[in-house]
Design a protein around this motif. Structure first.
Motif, mmCIF file in Angstrom:
data_model
loop_
_atom_site.group_PDB
_atom_site.id
_atom_site.type_symbol
_atom_site.label_atom_id
_atom_site.label_comp_id
_atom_site.label_asym_id
_atom_site.label_seq_id
_atom_site.Cartn_x
_atom_site.Cartn_y
_atom_site.Cartn_z
ATOM 1 N N ASP A 1 0.824 -1.210 0.000
ATOM 2 C CA ASP A 1 0.000 0.000 0.000
ATOM 3 C C ASP A 1 0.862 1.265 0.000
ATOM 4 O O ASP A 1 0.379 2.346 0.334
ATOM 5 C CB ASP A 1 -0.944 0.010 1.210
ATOM 6 N N ARG B 1 -6.005 -4.452 -3.802
ATOM 7 C CA ARG B 1 -7.232 -3.649 -3.940
ATOM 8 C C ARG B 1 -7.819 -3.731 -5.350
ATOM 9 O O ARG B 1 -8.634 -2.900 -5.745
ATOM 10 C CB ARG B 1 -6.929 -2.195 -3.594
ATOM 11 N N GLU C 1 -13.059 4.499 -1.632
ATOM 12 C CA GLU C 1 -13.098 3.588 -0.483
ATOM 13 C C GLU C 1 -12.786 2.147 -0.908
ATOM 14 O O GLU C 1 -13.428 1.581 -1.805
ATOM 15 C CB GLU C 1 -14.478 3.633 0.169
ATOM 16 N N GLY C 2 -11.770 1.564 -0.270
ATOM 17 C CA GLY C 2 -11.400 0.179 -0.552
ATOM 18 C C GLY C 2 -10.591 -0.001 -1.811
ATOM 19 O O GLY C 2 -10.219 -1.130 -2.154
ATOM 20 N N LYS D 1 -6.318 10.297 6.363
ATOM 21 C CA LYS D 1 -7.271 9.403 5.682
ATOM 22 C C LYS D 1 -8.721 9.753 6.052
ATOM 23 O O LYS D 1 -9.582 8.874 6.183
ATOM 24 C CB LYS D 1 -6.989 7.934 5.998
ATOM 25 N N GLN D 2 -8.956 11.027 6.246
ATOM 26 C CA GLN D 2 -10.315 11.492 6.493
ATOM 27 C C GLN D 2 -10.454 12.925 5.976
ATOM 28 O O GLN D 2 -9.457 13.604 5.745
ATOM 29 C CB GLN D 2 -10.673 11.440 7.974
ATOM 30 N N HIS E 1 -14.183 8.988 6.995
ATOM 31 C CA HIS E 1 -12.951 8.201 6.918
ATOM 32 C C HIS E 1 -12.958 7.373 5.619
ATOM 33 O O HIS E 1 -13.978 6.813 5.226
ATOM 34 C CB HIS E 1 -12.840 7.263 8.120
ATOM 35 N N ASP F 1 -10.611 4.440 3.373
ATOM 36 C CA ASP F 1 -9.490 3.500 3.253
ATOM 37 C C ASP F 1 -9.119 3.419 1.778
ATOM 38 O O ASP F 1 -9.882 2.917 0.958
ATOM 39 C CB ASP F 1 -9.903 2.121 3.783
ATOM 40 N N PHE F 2 -7.938 3.929 1.430
ATOM 41 C CA PHE F 2 -7.533 3.936 0.025
ATOM 42 C C PHE F 2 -6.022 3.805 -0.087
ATOM 43 O O PHE F 2 -5.289 4.018 0.875
ATOM 44 C CB PHE F 2 -7.991 5.231 -0.661
ATOM 45 N N ARG F 3 -5.580 3.458 -1.278
ATOM 46 C CA ARG F 3 -4.150 3.440 -1.613
ATOM 47 C C ARG F 3 -3.903 4.619 -2.533
ATOM 48 O O ARG F 3 -4.638 4.836 -3.501
ATOM 49 C CB ARG F 3 -3.803 2.118 -2.302
#
Length: 453
Positions: free
Chosen positions: A170, A196, A242-243, A269-270, A281, A283-285
């Motif tokens: 990541d 991902r 997201e994701g 990350k928010q 929030h 969640d990502f790369r």
């Protein structure tokens, strides 16, 4: 005397290195060497007086050579297999009496069991090699289909290998390179090879979004947050990632004000939607790309140093097309095939056009090459594309190719000319590397190659 003669003949036969056997016209064995018995694992058996036809029926060995010699009246060679699984190369020779009639068939054999095994092993290896080659060809084709890459040159291979190595992690990756080199394609490749891959790939073109709308596009906004906004609000690109992977293209175009907000978003990350009070929030790369020299912009206070280091965890430089001469011909062939299929054409380039194409510097890289070839395919009046079909602006490039020189010679001549011109413009190899967009060691190596002082 006859007995002495028979013993002498027997001694001579047994002294031969070859396994030797003699039959009469009925296939009955009249002489056999002891080495032949050992070879056929028949040392304890009496072979003289026995018929080779019977021995074949018993599975002693097959095929037998005697009937073949009788039929053809000439030397015959066959590959024979024994009851123990051995393989022999057996040659039958016709023997004639004083009247010229076929009298005996003399056969001698060589044990080729190991050779047969080696041949079988070699065939297996060749089959495995063919399988691997087919698999590699399929993988190359699949790689091209999935990622859109032609990777013959070492320069692009190294770039893609680095991208593949970091893809499963990541880690933040910064893709560097001129416009048109394929930064977006590399970013998509990294996403597809990451954990991902099943998540979304969200691209944000930082240079294409108006500055006044950037925050609303990236973070979204609540209903009625500003004049003209949708009543129900809008989900931003960041939230859509997201994701998955968030790709900030042309990140060097961000204003200092937006750089601060992007940095905070990356760190925490928010984010807050425009007009919103609730943190969201995500969640990502993160992947980013730029065609600008960010380090220089940092030194000029045009780009935040902390954001630069946050983005530049793993830099991957994608070389320009002029450094990938080995990819030119495959790229041209790929684009010609692609646009012929797309527009239902069957166009091809003549040699002069092909040589002209490979002599060009392609400042717009693969994108420029692709656009030109698409234009030629669409506008060509006939199936054969000639130099007369080239656009007028082609005059800005070098003149027609020299048919007396090979393609490699012409490419090297053109590269040497570019280097000489660059050396006259700037004096140091470092300045030349900045000017040409290649590394300083590459400049030194090429100057040495073409003996440019």
């Amino acid at each position: 005397m006859g007995e002495i003669h028979d013993k002498e003949s027997e001694a001579i036969l047994n002294s031969l290195k070859d396994d030797f056997l003699v039959t009469d016209m009925n296939g009955v064995i009249t002489r056999v060497t002891s080495s032949m018995k050992r070879a056929y694992d028949a040392e304890g058996e009496t072979l003289v007086g026995r018929s080779v036809y019977e021995l074949e029926e018993e599975g002693f060995f097959t095929p037998i050579v005697t009937p073949l010699v009788k039929t053809k009246q000439e030397r015959v060679t066959v590959t024979q297999t024994t009851r123990t699984g051995k393989n022999f190369l057996v040659t039958g020779v016709p023997v004639y009496n004083d009247n010229g009639d076929l009298w005996r068939v003399a056969t001698y054999s060589h044990d080729i069991t190991e050779l047969v095994k080696m041949r079988k092993h070699l065939e297996e290896i060749e089959g495995e090699m063919e399988r691997v080659q087919n698999e590699l060809a399929h993988m190359r084709h699949q790689y091209l289909e999935e990622h859109g890459f032609i990777a013959h040159s070492e320069e692009i291979k190294k770039c893609l290998e680095t991208a593949s190595r970091v893809a499963p992690t990541d880690v933040n990756v910064l893709l560097l390179g001129e416009s048109g080199v394929g930064k977006t394609e590399v970013a998509k490749m990294i996403h597809k090879e990451s954990s991902r891959a099943d998540g979304p790939f969200i691209e944000v073109n930082c240079g294409a979004i108006p500055e006044t709308l950037f925050e609303a596009e990236l973070f979204g906004y609540e209903g009625g947050a500003f004049t003209g906004s949708a009543q129900k609000g809008k989900v931003g690109l960041a939230e859509l990632a997201e994701g998955g992977t968030l790709f900030l293209d042309e990140v060097g175009e961000l204003s200092l004000n937006h750089q601060v907000k992007v940095l905070k978003f990356i760190q925490e990350k928010q984010f807050y939607k425009v007009g919103g009070r609730k943190p969201i929030h995500v969640d990502f790369r993160l992947l980013s790309a730029t065609n600008q020299p960010l380090e220089k912009r940092v030194s000029e206070n045009q780009f935040r140093e902390d954001l630069f280091y946050r983005l530049n965890v793993v830099p991957v430089r994608i070389p320009p097309l002029r450094e990938r001469t080995a990819d030119l011909i495959p790229l041209i062939e790929h684009f010609i095939k692609m646009f012929n299929e797309k527009y239902n054409r069957t166009c091809s380039l003549n040699d002069q056009v092909l040589q002209w194409l490979v002599r060009q510097p392609w400042p717009g890289n693969a994108r420029e090459l692709m656009n030109l070839l698409e234009r030629l395919i669409v506008t060509a009046p006939s199936k054969a594309i000639t130099t007369s079909d080239l656009p007028k602006e082609a005059a800005k490039y070098p003149n027609s190719p020299d048919p007396t020189k090979s393609l490699q010679e012409q490419l090297e001549s053109f590269e040497a000319a570019i280097l000489r011109e660059a050396k006259q413009t700037v004096k140091t190899t470092t300045a030349m590397s900045d000017m040409l967009g290649i590394s300083q060691p590459s400049v030194v190596r090429k100057l040495k190659k073409y003996n440019i002082d």
